[in-house]
Design a protein around this motif. Structure first.
Motif, mmCIF file in Angstrom:
data_model
loop_
_atom_site.group_PDB
_atom_site.id
_atom_site.type_symbol
_atom_site.label_atom_id
_atom_site.label_comp_id
_atom_site.label_asym_id
_atom_site.label_seq_id
_atom_site.Cartn_x
_atom_site.Cartn_y
_atom_site.Cartn_z
ATOM 1 N N SER A 153 11.603 0.118 -6.655
ATOM 2 C CA SER A 153 11.445 0.685 -5.315
ATOM 3 C C SER A 153 9.996 1.096 -5.032
ATOM 4 C CB SER A 153 12.357 1.898 -5.141
ATOM 5 O OG SER A 153 12.073 2.872 -6.129
ATOM 6 N N ASN A 154 9.175 1.224 -6.085
ATOM 7 C CA ASN A 154 7.789 1.672 -5.937
ATOM 8 C C ASN A 154 6.752 0.606 -6.262
ATOM 9 O OD1 ASN A 154 8.987 4.149 -5.424
ATOM 10 N ND2 ASN A 154 8.666 4.896 -7.500
ATOM 11 N N PHE A 155 7.190 -0.503 -6.864
ATOM 12 C CA PHE A 155 6.268 -1.568 -7.266
ATOM 13 C C PHE A 155 6.897 -2.926 -7.001
ATOM 14 C CE2 PHE A 155 5.136 2.093 -9.787
ATOM 15 C CZ PHE A 155 3.749 2.096 -9.758
ATOM 16 N N VAL A 156 6.069 -3.888 -6.664
ATOM 17 C CA VAL A 156 6.484 -5.290 -6.569
ATOM 18 C C VAL A 156 5.920 -5.957 -7.819
ATOM 19 C CG1 VAL A 156 6.260 -7.445 -5.290
ATOM 20 C CG2 VAL A 156 6.447 -5.268 -4.043
ATOM 21 N N GLY A 157 6.750 -6.605 -8.604
ATOM 22 C CA GLY A 157 6.302 -7.210 -9.848
ATOM 23 C C GLY A 157 6.315 -6.198 -10.984
ATOM 24 N N ASN A 158 5.741 -6.598 -12.116
ATOM 25 C CA ASN A 158 5.784 -5.768 -13.320
ATOM 26 C C ASN A 158 4.572 -4.855 -13.429
ATOM 27 O OD1 ASN A 158 8.225 -6.805 -14.339
ATOM 28 N ND2 ASN A 158 7.151 -8.621 -15.103
ATOM 29 N N ALA A 159 4.845 -3.564 -13.461
ATOM 30 C CA ALA A 159 3.806 -2.555 -13.654
ATOM 31 C C ALA A 159 4.296 -1.586 -14.727
ATOM 32 C CB ALA A 159 3.525 -1.812 -12.358
ATOM 33 N N ARG A 160 3.449 -1.355 -15.722
ATOM 34 C CA ARG A 160 3.773 -0.416 -16.801
ATOM 35 C C ARG A 160 2.921 0.830 -16.629
ATOM 36 N NH1 ARG A 160 1.494 -2.667 -21.253
ATOM 37 N NH2 ARG A 160 -0.115 -1.061 -21.322
ATOM 38 N N ILE A 161 3.555 1.991 -16.730
ATOM 39 C CA ILE A 161 2.848 3.258 -16.594
ATOM 40 C C ILE A 161 2.829 3.933 -17.961
ATOM 41 C CG2 ILE A 161 2.805 5.502 -15.430
ATOM 42 C CD1 ILE A 161 4.672 3.968 -13.287
#
Length: 148
Positions: free
Chosen positions: A32-40
């Motif tokens: 819901s907060n990112f499009v695609g793969n994002a690692r935090i």
């Protein structure tokens, strides 16, 4: 009985703390907060009385945040790769390692990787009433590919 300065500092929460590399688990960015793969990768949480926190965010090629704002603004420090940032109504701008970006409070924007390169940045922001970001709608593919 006298309390040593060091023990008093610990009792009064004035002791230096160290969070060791790898002690905090990585989090995958919510769809819901990112499009695609994002690692935090959390770096630090706010320690009262401060409300500042930071995390390293790694975007795979083509990944980006949704549109969002920060109540006290946000600083980004690009550490690897190539990406884009765009403020609502403004041009998409290339960001690269060593760039430091300041987005003022309440300014709607997005940031993420280019279509062909990943991006890592450190995001530093301050919270108001426990909230450091207001998430909005996803950045569409048309918006992402547009030059303006």
């Amino acid at each position: 009985m006298a309390v040593s300065v060091q023990a008093a500092d610990v009792i009064n929460n004035r002791a230096t703390t160290i969070v060791r590399n790898g002690e905090q688990p990585s989090i995958m960015g919510a769809p819901s907060n990112f499009v695609g793969n994002a690692r935090i990768d959390p770096l630090f949480t706010a320690q009262a009385p401060s409300t500042v926190s930071a995390g390293a965010v790694t975007f795979q090629p083509g990944a980006r945040s949704a549109w969002h704002t920060h109540p006290k603004g946000q600083a980004l420090v690009v550490t690897a790769g190539t990406g884009w940032i765009q403020q609502e109504g403004g041009e998409k701008t290339v960001i690269k390692p060593g760039d430091v970006i300041w987005t003022p409070p309440g300014v709607k924007h997005w940031h993420g990787a280019t279509a062909t390169s990943g991006l890592t940045h450190v995001a530093i922001q301050e919270a108001v009433d426990g909230k450091n970001v207001v998430w909005m709608e996803p950045v569409s593919q048309i918006q992402y590919e547009a030059s303006r």
